[in-house]
Scaffold this motif. Structure first.
Motif, PDB file in Angstrom:
ATOM      1  N   TYR A 152       0.885  -1.232   0.149  1.00 38.87           N
ATOM      2  CA  TYR A 152       0.003  -0.108  -0.011  1.00 38.87           C
ATOM      3  C   TYR A 152       0.844   1.357  -0.001  1.00 38.87           C
ATOM      4  O   TYR A 152       2.108   1.310   0.023  1.00 38.87           O
ATOM      5  N   ILE A 153       0.585   2.401  -0.193  1.00 42.04           N
ATOM      6  CA  ILE A 153       1.036   3.641  -0.363  1.00 42.04           C
ATOM      7  C   ILE A 153       1.870   3.715   1.244  1.00 42.04           C
ATOM      8  O   ILE A 153       1.088   3.776   2.140  1.00 42.04           O
ATOM      9  N   PRO A 154       2.980   4.073   1.322  1.00 38.23           N
ATOM     10  CA  PRO A 154       3.798   4.191   2.588  1.00 38.23           C
ATOM     11  C   PRO A 154       3.306   5.515   3.109  1.00 38.23           C
ATOM     12  O   PRO A 154       2.739   6.447   2.855  1.00 38.23           O
ATOM     13  N   PHE A 155       3.231   5.311   4.560  1.00 42.01           N
ATOM     14  CA  PHE A 155       2.736   6.491   5.625  1.00 42.01           C
ATOM     15  C   PHE A 155       3.885   7.446   5.598  1.00 42.01           C
ATOM     16  O   PHE A 155       4.956   7.122   5.350  1.00 42.01           O
ATOM     17  N   VAL A 156       3.507   8.546   6.036  1.00 46.62           N
ATOM     18  CA  VAL A 156       4.377   9.874   6.113  1.00 46.62           C
ATOM     19  C   VAL A 156       4.368  10.420   7.340  1.00 46.62           C
ATOM     20  O   VAL A 156       3.236  10.602   8.016  1.00 46.62           O
ATOM     21  N   PRO A 157       5.622  10.460   8.219  1.00 45.81           N
ATOM     22  CA  PRO A 157       5.550  11.022   9.248  1.00 45.81           C
ATOM     23  C   PRO A 157       5.348  12.404   9.599  1.00 45.81           C
ATOM     24  O   PRO A 157       5.750  13.404   8.721  1.00 45.81           O
ATOM     25  N   TYR A 158       4.462  13.090  10.203  1.00 45.27           N
ATOM     26  CA  TYR A 158       4.048  14.463  10.470  1.00 45.27           C
ATOM     27  C   TYR A 158       4.416  14.748  11.938  1.00 45.27           C
ATOM     28  O   TYR A 158       4.291  14.030  12.964  1.00 45.27           O
ATOM     29  N   GLU A 159       4.928  16.284  12.199  1.00 48.04           N
ATOM     30  CA  GLU A 159       5.025  16.635  13.340  1.00 48.04           C
ATOM     31  C   GLU A 159       3.654  17.408  13.792  1.00 48.04           C
ATOM     32  O   GLU A 159       3.336  18.412  13.168  1.00 48.04           O
ATOM     33  N   ILE A 160       3.044  17.119  14.815  1.00 41.39           N
ATOM     34  CA  ILE A 160       1.585  17.735  15.098  1.00 41.39           C
ATOM     35  C   ILE A 160       1.891  18.344  16.438  1.00 41.39           C
ATOM     36  O   ILE A 160       2.379  17.985  17.433  1.00 41.39           O
ATOM     37  N   THR A 161       1.580  19.633  16.501  1.00 35.40           N
ATOM     38  CA  THR A 161       1.706  20.609  17.710  1.00 35.40           C
ATOM     39  C   THR A 161       0.209  21.282  17.977  1.00 35.40           C
ATOM     40  O   THR A 161      -0.392  21.741  17.324  1.00 35.40           O
ATOM     41  N   VAL A 162      -0.171  20.781  19.362  1.00 34.16           N
ATOM     42  CA  VAL A 162      -1.451  20.993  19.873  1.00 34.16           C
ATOM     43  C   VAL A 162      -1.539  22.125  20.949  1.00 34.16           C
ATOM     44  O   VAL A 162      -0.744  21.619  21.888  1.00 34.16           O
ATOM     45  N   TYR A 163      -2.274  23.058  20.718  1.00 31.63           N
ATOM     46  CA  TYR A 163      -2.306  24.197  21.886  1.00 31.63           C
ATOM     47  C   TYR A 163      -3.756  24.175  22.407  1.00 31.63           C
ATOM     48  O   TYR A 163      -4.645  24.244  21.945  1.00 31.63           O
ATOM     49  N   THR A 164      -3.774  23.948  23.574  1.00 29.83           N
ATOM     50  CA  THR A 164      -4.761  23.762  24.411  1.00 29.83           C
ATOM     51  C   THR A 164      -4.978  25.196  25.289  1.00 29.83           C
ATOM     52  O   THR A 164      -4.300  25.734  25.880  1.00 29.83           O
ATOM     53  N   SER A 165      -6.348  25.786  25.231  1.00 27.90           N
ATOM     54  CA  SER A 165      -6.537  26.986  25.583  1.00 27.90           C
ATOM     55  C   SER A 165      -6.369  27.159  27.238  1.00 27.90           C
ATOM     56  O   SER A 165      -6.412  26.169  27.860  1.00 27.90           O
ATOM     57  N   ASP A 166      -6.306  28.565  27.523  1.00 28.43           N
ATOM     58  CA  ASP A 166      -6.291  28.646  29.206  1.00 28.43           C
ATOM     59  C   ASP A 166      -7.451  29.180  29.771  1.00 28.43           C
ATOM     60  O   ASP A 166      -7.541  29.635  30.817  1.00 28.43           O
ATOM     61  N   ILE A 167      -8.510  28.712  29.120  1.00 26.28           N
ATOM     62  CA  ILE A 167     -10.076  29.011  29.868  1.00 26.28           C
ATOM     63  C   ILE A 167     -10.394  27.798  30.878  1.00 26.28           C
ATOM     64  O   ILE A 167      -9.790  26.852  30.680  1.00 26.28           O
ATOM     65  N   PHE A 168     -11.368  28.205  31.628  1.00 27.61           N
ATOM     66  CA  PHE A 168     -11.494  27.273  32.787  1.00 27.61           C
ATOM     67  C   PHE A 168     -12.196  26.019  32.001  1.00 27.61           C
ATOM     68  O   PHE A 168     -12.897  25.965  31.170  1.00 27.61           O
ATOM     69  N   GLY A 169     -11.532  24.770  32.446  1.00 28.74           N
ATOM     70  CA  GLY A 169     -12.216  23.415  31.895  1.00 28.74           C
ATOM     71  C   GLY A 169     -11.736  23.059  30.383  1.00 28.74           C
ATOM     72  O   GLY A 169     -12.351  22.202  29.729  1.00 28.74           O
ATOM     73  N   ALA A 170     -10.685  23.829  29.792  1.00 26.88           N
ATOM     74  CA  ALA A 170     -10.464  23.592  28.637  1.00 26.88           C
ATOM     75  C   ALA A 170      -9.608  22.297  28.332  1.00 26.88           C
ATOM     76  O   ALA A 170      -9.751  21.560  27.265  1.00 26.88           O
ATOM     77  N   GLY A 171      -8.900  21.586  29.381  1.00 24.97           N
ATOM     78  CA  GLY A 171      -8.178  20.295  28.948  1.00 24.97           C
ATOM     79  C   GLY A 171      -9.304  19.044  28.972  1.00 24.97           C
ATOM     80  O   GLY A 171     -10.514  19.186  29.266  1.00 24.97           O
ATOM     81  N   THR A 172      -8.721  17.983  28.474  1.00 27.15           N
ATOM     82  CA  THR A 172      -9.605  16.818  28.319  1.00 27.15           C
ATOM     83  C   THR A 172      -8.595  15.598  28.488  1.00 27.15           C
ATOM     84  O   THR A 172      -7.561  15.633  28.442  1.00 27.15           O
ATOM     85  N   ASP A 173      -9.375  14.517  29.014  1.00 24.65           N
ATOM     86  CA  ASP A 173      -8.799  13.255  29.037  1.00 24.65           C
ATOM     87  C   ASP A 173      -9.506  12.068  28.050  1.00 24.65           C
ATOM     88  O   ASP A 173      -9.090  10.961  28.124  1.00 24.65           O
ATOM     89  N   ALA A 174     -10.127  12.830  26.966  1.00 21.08           N
ATOM     90  CA  ALA A 174     -10.637  12.047  26.090  1.00 21.08           C
ATOM     91  C   ALA A 174      -9.603  11.487  25.058  1.00 21.08           C
ATOM     92  O   ALA A 174      -8.356  11.820  25.028  1.00 21.08           O
ATOM     93  N   ASP A 175      -9.843  10.546  24.109  1.00 22.41           N
ATOM     94  CA  ASP A 175      -8.911  10.095  23.395  1.00 22.41           C
ATOM     95  C   ASP A 175      -9.166  10.895  21.778  1.00 22.41           C
ATOM     96  O   ASP A 175      -9.965  11.033  21.215  1.00 22.41           O
ATOM     97  N   VAL A 176      -8.058  12.044  21.854  1.00 21.02           N
ATOM     98  CA  VAL A 176      -7.871  12.879  20.818  1.00 21.02           C
ATOM     99  C   VAL A 176      -7.375  12.021  19.594  1.00 21.02           C
ATOM    100  O   VAL A 176      -6.107  11.558  19.842  1.00 21.02           O
ATOM    101  N   PHE A 177      -7.936  12.524  18.521  1.00 21.73           N
ATOM    102  CA  PHE A 177      -7.540  11.867  17.344  1.00 21.73           C
ATOM    103  C   PHE A 177      -7.483  12.994  16.094  1.00 21.73           C
ATOM    104  O   PHE A 177      -7.819  14.256  16.410  1.00 21.73           O
ATOM    105  N   ILE A 178      -6.716  12.427  15.109  1.00 23.71           N
ATOM    106  CA  ILE A 178      -6.548  13.527  13.803  1.00 23.71           C
ATOM    107  C   ILE A 178      -6.701  12.898  12.376  1.00 23.71           C
ATOM    108  O   ILE A 178      -6.440  11.756  12.473  1.00 23.71           O
ATOM    109  N   VAL A 179      -7.293  13.717  11.726  1.00 31.91           N
ATOM    110  CA  VAL A 179      -7.597  13.247  10.572  1.00 31.91           C
ATOM    111  C   VAL A 179      -6.859  14.310   9.472  1.00 31.91           C
ATOM    112  O   VAL A 179      -7.321  15.588   9.548  1.00 31.91           O
TER     113      VAL A 179
END
Length: 264
Positions: free
Chosen positions: A200-227
């Protein structure tokens, strides 16, 4: 033959020749952390990635990981234990991948990404193996140390997927690795089944940077995914950014910056 001369030979200055190699890791070696590996092959990187001075303050751990990823291959190893009586094993299982250039050496399969109790009857376990470039995968050796209360093992098959290469190979076995069964061997060399090889088509590595906001309750323990979506509308598979629930609890906290290397 010795030659003599009236003129004394001129002494050339001796210049010491040496090279410094940098092998950063910045990874866990622990069954319960990261990808569960307790041994790692490190690749040398450019000096700029490890020097701590003002010129290199912008270098990030993720950028370093991207540099290392380009010099190594990550394999997903799936192991199927047969659905026979006493097929599971408590012994310590290892694997060696042999390529056209080199081999991985002995890799202990310690932490299954699917099952807490690994190598149980009828179950499929999944492991991550990282290695420098060994070339085209030709064969594997898999076995165990014959230690524990229940050591005999019936191995159905092994599947090895290399996303960066774009190839998934199936290694059928269907035999016992047991001193009291079959031929008494506790390790076997297995070759891939050509008709079951998937390209199949080879996968490509990407550098992903995620910035979480500074508002109250902004964080999460959920399973974060990307497409990722390309300009022609084609998209990648859904990819989780965290390897396990521990990382889900640790990352994406309020007012945090998290970096990941993702192959998609």
């Amino acid at each position: 033959r010795l030659l003599t001369s009236k003129r004394a030979p001129r002494e050339e200055p001796v210049v010491p020749l040496f090279t410094t190699y940098y092998f950063p890791c910045q990874r866990w070696l622990a069954v319960e952390e990261d990808d569960g590996q307790i041994a790692r092959e490190l690749v040398p990187v450019d000096e700029a990635f490890v020097k701590k001075d003002s010129e290199n303050d912008g270098q990030s751990p993720a950028t370093l990981g991207l540099e290392q990823k380009a010099k190594s291959t990550t394999y997903t190893v799936k192991v199927k234990t047969g659905d026979k009586k006493n097929a599971g094993t408590d012994a310590n299982v290892f694997i060696i991948l042999y390529g056209s250039k080199d081999d991985t050496g002995i890799v202990s399969l310690k932490a299954s990404k699917i099952n807490k109790n690994k190598f149980e009857r009828g179950k499929v376990d999944e492991f991550t193996v990282e290695s420098v470039d060994i070339g085209d995968l030709k064969k594997i050796k898999i076995g165990h140390d014959n230690k524990g209360n229940s050591t005999g093992w019936f191995l159905e098959w092994v599947e090895i997927d290399a996303p960066s290469v774009g190839q998934c190979l199936k290694f059928p076995c269907g035999r016992w690795l047991d001193k009291s069964e079959d031929d008494g061997a506790v390790e076997r060399i297995i070759f891939p089944a050509e008709l079951q090889t998937i390209e199949y088509i080879p996968f490509v590595p990407y550098e992903i940077t995620v910035y979480t906001s500074d508002i109250f309750g902004a964080g999460t323990d959920a399973d974060v995914f990307i497409v990722l979506y390309g300009s022609d509308g084609i998209c990648t598979q859904q990819k989780s950014l965290c390897l396990n629930k521990r990382e889900q609890r640790m990352y994406f906290e309020r007012n945090s910056v998290n970096q990941f290397i993702v192959e998609v």
